[in-house]
Scaffold this motif. Structure first.
Motif, mmCIF file in Angstrom:
data_model
loop_
_atom_site.group_PDB
_atom_site.id
_atom_site.type_symbol
_atom_site.label_atom_id
_atom_site.label_comp_id
_atom_site.label_asym_id
_atom_site.label_seq_id
_atom_site.Cartn_x
_atom_site.Cartn_y
_atom_site.Cartn_z
ATOM 1 N N ARG A 405 0.729 -1.212 -0.020
ATOM 2 C CA ARG A 405 -0.123 -0.020 0.089
ATOM 3 C C ARG A 405 0.818 1.255 0.205
ATOM 4 O O ARG A 405 0.349 2.295 -0.595
ATOM 5 C CB ARG A 405 -0.915 -0.194 1.325
ATOM 6 C CG ARG A 405 -2.069 -1.120 1.262
ATOM 7 C CD ARG A 405 -2.953 -0.650 2.053
ATOM 8 N NE ARG A 405 -2.583 -0.631 3.576
ATOM 9 C CZ ARG A 405 -2.582 -1.699 4.564
ATOM 10 N NH1 ARG A 405 -3.387 -2.739 3.992
ATOM 11 N NH2 ARG A 405 -2.204 -1.649 5.632
ATOM 12 N N VAL A 409 2.868 2.122 -5.899
ATOM 13 C CA VAL A 409 2.676 3.169 -6.914
ATOM 14 C C VAL A 409 4.075 3.769 -7.270
ATOM 15 O O VAL A 409 4.661 4.187 -8.259
ATOM 16 C CB VAL A 409 1.795 4.043 -6.562
ATOM 17 C CG1 VAL A 409 1.512 5.368 -7.654
ATOM 18 C CG2 VAL A 409 0.218 3.543 -6.599
ATOM 19 N N SER A 440 -1.826 -3.992 -3.764
ATOM 20 C CA SER A 440 -2.067 -2.354 -3.413
ATOM 21 C C SER A 440 -3.312 -1.923 -3.651
ATOM 22 O O SER A 440 -4.283 -2.782 -4.396
ATOM 23 C CB SER A 440 -1.165 -1.602 -4.389
ATOM 24 O OG SER A 440 -1.602 -1.575 -5.627
ATOM 25 N N GLU A 442 -4.438 0.209 -5.624
ATOM 26 C CA GLU A 442 -4.629 0.313 -6.986
ATOM 27 C C GLU A 442 -4.454 -0.534 -7.941
ATOM 28 O O GLU A 442 -3.740 -0.568 -8.998
ATOM 29 C CB GLU A 442 -3.636 1.757 -7.342
ATOM 30 C CG GLU A 442 -3.791 3.054 -6.507
ATOM 31 C CD GLU A 442 -3.164 2.964 -5.191
ATOM 32 O OE1 GLU A 442 -2.731 2.016 -4.754
ATOM 33 O OE2 GLU A 442 -3.759 4.077 -4.271
ATOM 34 N N TYR A 443 -4.530 -1.771 -7.434
ATOM 35 C CA TYR A 443 -4.345 -2.898 -8.382
ATOM 36 C C TYR A 443 -4.842 -3.056 -9.771
ATOM 37 O O TYR A 443 -4.308 -3.503 -10.655
ATOM 38 C CB TYR A 443 -4.908 -4.249 -7.348
ATOM 39 C CG TYR A 443 -6.450 -4.265 -7.317
ATOM 40 C CD1 TYR A 443 -7.145 -4.724 -8.258
ATOM 41 C CD2 TYR A 443 -6.951 -3.605 -6.192
ATOM 42 C CE1 TYR A 443 -8.694 -4.735 -7.993
ATOM 43 C CE2 TYR A 443 -8.145 -3.752 -5.834
ATOM 44 C CZ TYR A 443 -8.967 -4.201 -7.043
ATOM 45 O OH TYR A 443 -10.449 -4.279 -6.559
ATOM 46 N N GLU A 444 -6.208 -2.474 -10.147
ATOM 47 C CA GLU A 444 -6.695 -2.475 -11.221
ATOM 48 C C GLU A 444 -6.090 -1.592 -12.359
ATOM 49 O O GLU A 444 -5.810 -1.891 -13.410
ATOM 50 C CB GLU A 444 -7.897 -2.143 -11.174
ATOM 51 C CG GLU A 444 -9.060 -2.255 -12.195
ATOM 52 C CD GLU A 444 -10.378 -1.968 -12.297
ATOM 53 O OE1 GLU A 444 -11.359 -2.261 -13.316
ATOM 54 O OE2 GLU A 444 -10.801 -1.873 -11.210
ATOM 55 N N THR A 445 -5.740 -0.550 -11.755
ATOM 56 C CA THR A 445 -4.900 0.772 -12.513
ATOM 57 C C THR A 445 -3.590 0.215 -12.913
ATOM 58 O O THR A 445 -3.348 0.316 -14.142
ATOM 59 C CB THR A 445 -4.974 1.857 -11.879
ATOM 60 O OG1 THR A 445 -6.433 2.357 -11.372
ATOM 61 C CG2 THR A 445 -4.388 3.084 -12.724
ATOM 62 N N LEU A 446 -3.039 -0.259 -11.759
ATOM 63 C CA LEU A 446 -1.549 -0.756 -12.148
ATOM 64 C C LEU A 446 -1.513 -1.814 -13.059
ATOM 65 O O LEU A 446 -0.481 -2.133 -13.740
ATOM 66 C CB LEU A 446 -0.864 -1.104 -10.872
ATOM 67 C CG LEU A 446 -0.519 0.171 -9.705
ATOM 68 C CD1 LEU A 446 -0.063 -0.168 -8.703
ATOM 69 C CD2 LEU A 446 0.003 1.459 -10.496
ATOM 70 N N ASP A 540 -14.890 -5.106 -4.378
ATOM 71 C CA ASP A 540 -13.395 -4.802 -4.310
ATOM 72 C C ASP A 540 -12.934 -5.565 -3.190
ATOM 73 O O ASP A 540 -11.732 -6.059 -3.463
ATOM 74 C CB ASP A 540 -13.442 -3.313 -3.793
ATOM 75 C CG ASP A 540 -12.013 -2.741 -3.584
ATOM 76 O OD1 ASP A 540 -11.086 -2.739 -4.466
ATOM 77 O OD2 ASP A 540 -11.783 -2.481 -2.211
#
Length: 556
Positions: A405, A409, A440, A442-446, A540
Motif C-alpha cells: 500500500r 505506486v 495495493s 490501485e491493483y486494477e489501474t496498475l 472490491d
C-alpha cells in the motif's frame, strides 16, 4: 506519596474493616427535570373554568352532565388492569448499540445492516472470526465494527430487552476491536456511547484508558462516579493515584478483609501503596493473564511485564517510548499485522535511528531503511538493489500488504526495470513490483500498466479487473477463484437464507468466516465465499481477497 507508618496503618485497617467501604451517594432529582406539557394549560387542572366558552350567538349546547356511575345499565367488562411498560429517554440521546465512528456515506453500508439478526448470534460470529492473516477481510471487519448502524433487536418488542441487546452488541464490537489491538478505535467507540451510561461500558473504557496511558482521565471519572467502579482494586488504585492516599488505604483494607481482591491484586496493590516494601521485594512472577489494571500496577512498582506473550492490545503500551526501541518495533509490527496501526507509523519507527546490532529485527530494519532511503532519493539503481532484501524481510514478517500500500505506486513510477548493474536481477525485480502492485489498493489501474509475459501474471491481471475466467488458471486455488466469479455459482444455504431474511450483516460475517477457512486450505470454500461477497456488492473486497489468496505465502 506517604509511606510511613504504612504497615501499621494497613494492619489497623484490616482489623477494623467493616463492610461497605464506600457509601452510596444519594441522588436528588431536581424538579426542573419534570416533563412539562407542550400545551401549558394541560398542567393546570384547576384552570378549566378559565377556558373560553363558545359564543352565545353560536347556540352550541354544552355537553350534558354524565349520570352517576350507579345509574349505568352496562355491566363492567374489564376483569383486570394491565399497566403498560413506559420507558423514557432524552430526545437527542443516541442508542448505545447504534454508535459508530464511520458514517454511512463513508462505509456505504445500510442502516439496517444488523436488523433481523439475534444479538447473541452476531456476538458469537464476531468473536469467532480470526482474520489476522487476511488483510482484505480485516479491512471489511473494521468497517463493520465501526459503522454507524441500527443495533440488532431482541426477539419481541420489549424496549428494555432491546436496550440490553444494543449494549451487548456494542460490547462485542469493542471486545473484538480490543482483541485486534485497535485500542484507540475501541476507546473512541466506548466514549461515543457515554461510558457512564452503563457499568459494562465503563469497565471497558476504564481498561482501554489504562492501556492507552490515560490513567488520570480514567481515575478522575471514577472519582466522580465511584459506583461505576469495575472493582475495589480499581478504586484503590485510582484513589492512590489521585492523592487520596488515606482513602485508598481504607478501601484496600476493607476489600482485602472481605476477600474482594484476588491474590495477585492484593499483592500488587500492597506494593503499590508501600514503595519501600516494593523496593525490598524481589520481582514477582508475571501473572498468566494479567488484567490491564494488574499490568499497570506491575509497571508502577517498577516491574513492567513484557507484552510479547500478552494479547495484542497490550502492545499499544510499548509505543509510548518507554520500553526500548526493540520492544517498540516488535509491538508496532504486531499491530500493523492486524491493521490496528498504519504502515506510515511503522515506517517512522523503523527509521527512527540506526540499528546497532544484527539478527532479527535489526536485519529487517536495515533492509527497509535502505529501500526507504533509495525511494526518498529517487535513486533507481539503489532501489532496485535494496528491493529484493526488503521485500523478503517484509514477507517473513507478514507485512507485505501494508508496505505494498505504501510503496507500490512509487516503485512502478520509478521504472526499476530500467535500472542498470550486473548485480540486479531484472526478472526478480519485475515479479516483485507486479506482486506489490496487485496487493495495493490501485491493483486494477496498475495491472493495465505492467507487462504480463507469463500465465501467472495474465491470470492476476484478469482477476484485477474482475474477469478471472478469461485467463488460464495456473493452479487449484486459481480454479476455485474462477468458480467464485462465475455467475452460476450457488451460494451456501445458510448465507442464501440470511440474505432472503434481510440479515445482511450476518451473511457478511458467515462469508468472511468461510473465506478464511478457504485460505487455511479448505479450497472448496473459496468459490461459495467469493460468490456470496460479490452477490452482496462487495466486489472490491472479493477481488483483493482473491489476489491475496494467490500472492501471500501465508494464505490470504
Amino acid at each position: 506519596m506517604p509511606t510511613a507508618p504504612l504497615r501499621a496503618a494497613l494492619a489497623v485497617v484490616l482489623l477494623a474493616a467493616q463492610p461497605g467501604g464506600t457509601q452510596a451517594q444519594s441522588q436528588v432529582q431536581s424538579q426542573g427535570n419534570r416533563p412539562i406539557s407542550a400545551i401549558d394549560w394541560l398542567d393546570r387542572g384547576s384552570d378549566f373554568a378559565a377556558l373560553p366558552r363558545p359564543a352565545p350567538e353560536l347556540n352550541i349546547p354544552l355537553q350534558p352532565p354524565r349520570p352517576p356511575l350507579g345509574d349505568l345499565a352496562e355491566p363492567p367488562v374489564a376483569e383486570s388492569i394491565i399497566t403498560p411498560e413506559v420507558t423514557t429517554h432524552a430526545l437527542n440521546a443516541q442508542q448505545a448499540g447504534a454508535v459508530g465512528l464511520l458514517p454511512r456515506r463513508v462505509t456505504g453500508l445500510p442502516a439496517d445492516l444488523w436488523q433481523g439478526s439475534l444479538p447473541a448470534t452476531l456476538t458469537r460470529r464476531i468473536d469467532a472470526l480470526e482474520l489476522t492473516d487476511t488483510p482484505a477481510l480485516q479491512s471489511l471487519l473494521y468497517s463493520l465494527l465501526l459503522a454507524e448502524t441500527l443495533p440488532p433487536e431482541a426477539s419481541g418488542s420489549n424496549q428494555t430487552a432491546n436496550r440490553t441487546a444494543g449494549h451487548d452488541f456494542l460490547l462485542a464490537r469493542i471486545d473484538k476491536l480490543t482483541a485486534m489491538g485497535a485500542v484507540d478505535p475501541a476507546l473512541a467507540l466506548a466514549e461515543r456511547a457515554d461510558p457512564t451510561s452503563h457499568p459494562a461500558i465503563f469497565a471497558r473504557w476504564f481498561d482501554l484508558s489504562l492501556l492507552a496511558g490515560d490513567d488520570h482521565r480514567a481515575c478522575s471519572a471514577l472519582r466522580d462516579r465511584p459506583a461505576l467502579s469495575p472493582s475495589d482494586a480499581a478504586l484503590t488504585f485510582c484513589r492512590a493515584m489521585l492523592g487520596q492516599y488515606d482513602l485508598a488505604v481504607l478501601t484496600f483494607g476493607n476489600a482485602a478483609a472481605l476477600g474482594m481482591l484476588t491474590q495477585s491484586e492484593e499483592t500488587l496493590l500492597r506494593l503499590y501503596l508501600d514503595p519501600e516494601l516494593a523496593e525490598e521485594t524481589p520481582p514477582l512472577p508475571p501473572p498468566a493473564r494479567p488484567s490491564p489494571l494488574a499490568f499497570r500496577l506491575a509497571e508502577a512498582i517498577g516491574t513492567p511485564l513484557p507484552t510479547g506473550g500478552l494479547p495484542r492490545a497490550y502492545a499499544m503500551t510499548d509505543l509510548r517510548g518507554t520500553s526500548g526501541w526493540r520492544a517498540e518495533i516488535e509491538a508496532a509490527e504486531r499491530l500493523t499485522q492486524s491493521g490496528a496501526l498504519t504502515e506510515n507509523r511503522l515506517l517512522g519507527i523503523y527509521t527512527a535511528r540506526e540499528p546497532a546490532a544484527s539478527g532479527e529485527p535489526w536485519d529487517r530494519v536495515e533492509a527497509i531503511q535502505q529501500l526507504d532511503a533509495a525511494i526518498s532519493a529517487s535513486d533507481r539503481d539503489r532501489a532496485a538493489r535494496a528491493l529484493p532484501g526488503a521485500w523478503s524481510a517484509l514477507q517473513a514478517a507478514a507485512l507485505d500488504v501494508p508496505f505494498a500500500r505504501l510503496w507500490a505506486v512509487t516503485l512502478v513510477d520509478m521504472d526499476l526495470g530500467a535500472a542498470t548493474g550486473d548485480d540486479i536481477d531484472a526478472d526478480q525485480i519485475a515479479n516483485i513490483i507486479f506482486d506489490m502492485a496487485m496487493l495495493s489498493p490501485e491493483y486494477e489501474t496498475l495491472a493495465a500498466r505492467l507487462p504480463r509475459p507469463d500465465a501467472r501474471r495474465k491470470f492476476l491481471a484478469a482477476l484485477a479487473v474482475g474477469e478471472p475466467g478469461t485467463a488460464t488458471a495456473p493452479d487449484v486455488t486459481a480454479q476455485a477463484i474462477q468458480r467464485g466469479f462465475a455467475p452460476e455459482t450457488e451460494l451456501p444455504t445458510l448465507i442464501r437464507l440470511d440474505l432472503q431474511q434481510g440479515k445482511l450483516g450476518e451473511a457478511m460475517l458467515q462469508s468472511m468466516a468461510l473465506l478464511a477457512q478457504g485460505a487455511e486450505g479448505a479450497t472448496k470454500d473459496i468459490a461459495p465465499a467469493l460468490a456470496a461477497l460479490r452477490r452482496m456488492g462487495l466486489e472490491d473486497t472479493s477481488r483483493r481477497a482473491a489476489l491475496q489468496l494467490m500472492l501471500l505465502e501465508r494464505g490470504l
